[in-house]
Design a protein around this motif. Structure first.
Motif, PDB file in Angstrom:
ATOM      1  N   ILE A 158       0.831  -1.210   0.000  1.00 37.63           N
ATOM      2  CA  ILE A 158       0.000   0.000   0.000  1.00 37.63           C
ATOM      3  C   ILE A 158       0.864   1.257   0.000  1.00 37.63           C
ATOM      4  CG2 ILE A 158      -1.600   1.361   1.429  1.00 37.63           C
ATOM      5  CD1 ILE A 158      -2.839  -1.369   2.280  1.00 37.63           C
ATOM      6  N   MET A 159       1.893   1.276   0.863  1.00 43.13           N
ATOM      7  CA  MET A 159       2.740   2.469   0.970  1.00 43.13           C
ATOM      8  C   MET A 159       3.550   2.717  -0.297  1.00 43.13           C
ATOM      9  SD  MET A 159       4.151   2.385   4.830  1.00 43.13           S
ATOM     10  CE  MET A 159       3.099   2.679   6.214  1.00 43.13           C
ATOM     11  N   ILE A 160       4.049   1.670  -0.915  1.00 49.49           N
ATOM     12  CA  ILE A 160       4.812   1.850  -2.156  1.00 49.49           C
ATOM     13  C   ILE A 160       3.888   2.360  -3.259  1.00 49.49           C
ATOM     14  CG2 ILE A 160       6.047   0.621  -3.979  1.00 49.49           C
ATOM     15  CD1 ILE A 160       7.312  -1.096  -1.749  1.00 49.49           C
ATOM     16  N   ALA A 161       2.670   1.831  -3.309  1.00 54.75           N
ATOM     17  CA  ALA A 161       1.707   2.304  -4.317  1.00 54.75           C
ATOM     18  C   ALA A 161       1.325   3.760  -4.054  1.00 54.75           C
ATOM     19  CB  ALA A 161       0.464   1.427  -4.310  1.00 54.75           C
ATOM     20  N   TRP A 162       1.209   4.129  -2.788  1.00 51.05           N
ATOM     21  CA  TRP A 162       0.786   5.478  -2.418  1.00 51.05           C
ATOM     22  C   TRP A 162       1.904   6.502  -2.626  1.00 51.05           C
ATOM     23  CZ3 TRP A 162       0.032   7.532   3.161  1.00 51.05           C
ATOM     24  CH2 TRP A 162      -0.737   8.696   3.143  1.00 51.05           C
ATOM     25  N   TRP A 163       3.128   6.159  -2.172  1.00 51.28           N
ATOM     26  CA  TRP A 163       4.235   7.105  -2.237  1.00 51.28           C
ATOM     27  C   TRP A 163       5.063   6.986  -3.506  1.00 51.28           C
ATOM     28  CZ3 TRP A 163       6.147   5.932   3.384  1.00 51.28           C
ATOM     29  CH2 TRP A 163       5.283   6.546   4.287  1.00 51.28           C
ATOM     30  N   GLY A 164       4.988   5.868  -4.189  1.00 48.42           N
ATOM     31  CA  GLY A 164       5.767   5.660  -5.398  1.00 48.42           C
ATOM     32  C   GLY A 164       7.085   4.967  -5.103  1.00 48.42           C
ATOM     33  N   PRO A 165       7.721   4.438  -6.141  1.00 45.52           N
ATOM     34  CA  PRO A 165       8.960   3.672  -5.960  1.00 45.52           C
ATOM     35  C   PRO A 165      10.129   4.497  -5.428  1.00 45.52           C
ATOM     36  CG  PRO A 165       8.355   3.824  -8.293  1.00 45.52           C
ATOM     37  CD  PRO A 165       7.259   4.459  -7.509  1.00 45.52           C
ATOM     38  N   LYS A 166      10.068   5.804  -5.590  1.00 37.80           N
ATOM     39  CA  LYS A 166      11.143   6.669  -5.084  1.00 37.80           C
ATOM     40  C   LYS A 166      11.290   6.540  -3.569  1.00 37.80           C
ATOM     41  CE  LYS A 166      12.496  11.516  -4.907  1.00 37.80           C
ATOM     42  NZ  LYS A 166      12.134  12.882  -5.255  1.00 37.80           N
ATOM     43  N   TRP A 167      10.183   6.293  -2.882  1.00 46.21           N
ATOM     44  CA  TRP A 167      10.162   6.205  -1.421  1.00 46.21           C
ATOM     45  C   TRP A 167      10.059   4.760  -0.921  1.00 46.21           C
ATOM     46  CZ3 TRP A 167      11.428  10.498   1.014  1.00 46.21           C
ATOM     47  CH2 TRP A 167      11.275  11.711   0.336  1.00 46.21           C
ATOM     48  N   GLN A 168      10.479   3.811  -1.732  1.00 43.75           N
ATOM     49  CA  GLN A 168      10.345   2.391  -1.400  1.00 43.75           C
ATOM     50  C   GLN A 168      11.068   2.016  -0.106  1.00 43.75           C
ATOM     51  OE1 GLN A 168      11.410  -0.231  -4.569  1.00 43.75           O
ATOM     52  NE2 GLN A 168      11.069  -2.062  -3.368  1.00 43.75           N
ATOM     53  N   ILE A 169      12.274   2.502   0.081  1.00 47.63           N
ATOM     54  CA  ILE A 169      13.037   2.172   1.292  1.00 47.63           C
ATOM     55  C   ILE A 169      12.317   2.682   2.544  1.00 47.63           C
ATOM     56  CG2 ILE A 169      15.221   2.521   2.520  1.00 47.63           C
ATOM     57  CD1 ILE A 169      15.455   0.668   0.126  1.00 47.63           C
ATOM     58  N   LEU A 170      11.784   3.882   2.475  1.00 49.21           N
ATOM     59  CA  LEU A 170      11.037   4.433   3.606  1.00 49.21           C
ATOM     60  C   LEU A 170       9.778   3.614   3.868  1.00 49.21           C
ATOM     61  CD1 LEU A 170      10.737   6.654   5.739  1.00 49.21           C
ATOM     62  CD2 LEU A 170       9.487   7.995   4.023  1.00 49.21           C
ATOM     63  N   ALA A 171       9.076   3.235   2.815  1.00 47.92           N
ATOM     64  CA  ALA A 171       7.863   2.442   2.966  1.00 47.92           C
ATOM     65  C   ALA A 171       8.163   1.091   3.607  1.00 47.92           C
ATOM     66  CB  ALA A 171       7.189   2.238   1.610  1.00 47.92           C
ATOM     67  N   ILE A 172       9.243   0.461   3.199  1.00 45.12           N
ATOM     68  CA  ILE A 172       9.644  -0.830   3.781  1.00 45.12           C
ATOM     69  C   ILE A 172      10.008  -0.659   5.245  1.00 45.12           C
ATOM     70  CG2 ILE A 172      11.417  -2.614   3.714  1.00 45.12           C
ATOM     71  CD1 ILE A 172      11.440  -2.246   0.645  1.00 45.12           C
ATOM     72  N   SER A 173      10.745   0.393   5.559  1.00 45.75           N
ATOM     73  CA  SER A 173      11.160   0.634   6.952  1.00 45.75           C
ATOM     74  C   SER A 173       9.970   0.892   7.864  1.00 45.75           C
ATOM     75  CB  SER A 173      12.111   1.826   7.014  1.00 45.75           C
ATOM     76  OG  SER A 173      13.249   1.579   6.240  1.00 45.75           O
ATOM     77  N   ILE A 174       9.054   1.729   7.412  1.00 45.85           N
ATOM     78  CA  ILE A 174       7.878   2.056   8.228  1.00 45.85           C
ATOM     79  C   ILE A 174       6.969   0.862   8.387  1.00 45.85           C
ATOM     80  CG2 ILE A 174       5.755   3.437   8.303  1.00 45.85           C
ATOM     81  CD1 ILE A 174       7.396   5.735   7.109  1.00 45.85           C
TER      82      ILE A 174
END
Length: 98
Positions: A79-95
């Motif tokens: 959900i977070m990767i889809a919402w924020w985009g692949p640019k923020w993938q590391i942050l989405a995985i961490s959160i």
């Protein structure tokens, strides 16, 4: 992946349960028993299956919690990767792992 993590958790708990039982016997013994001595003591007095004492309770506690944790992790990450985009993938995985 929740089911896979639950199965993995069950496998690990089953393999490590004898070490937990041996550790408990060592801690509760007045004499300082080595790992081998504690293992021989358990098996000779209560049989081989005594090394798996408490496994049911351990599985009831850990398997569902690990299945839910990793299931929620995967869902939130997607959900977070889809919402924020692949640019923020590391942050989405961490959160999502927190």
């Amino acid at each position: 992946n929740g089911a896979a993590s639950g199965l993995a958790s069950a496998s690990v708990k089953m393999m490590l349960q004898p070490f937990d039982v041996i550790k408990t016997v060592q801690q509760n013994s007045e004499a300082r028993l080595s790992i081998a001595e504690a293992c021989v003591d358990i098996v000779s007095k209560r049989g081989f299956m005594a090394l798996f004492t408490g496994l049911g309770v351990t599985l009831v506690g850990s398997v569902p919690s690990m299945a839910v944790y990793f299931g929620v992790y995967q869902a939130l990450k997607k959900i977070m990767i889809a919402w924020w985009g692949p640019k923020w993938q590391i942050l989405a995985i961490s959160i999502s792992a927190a």
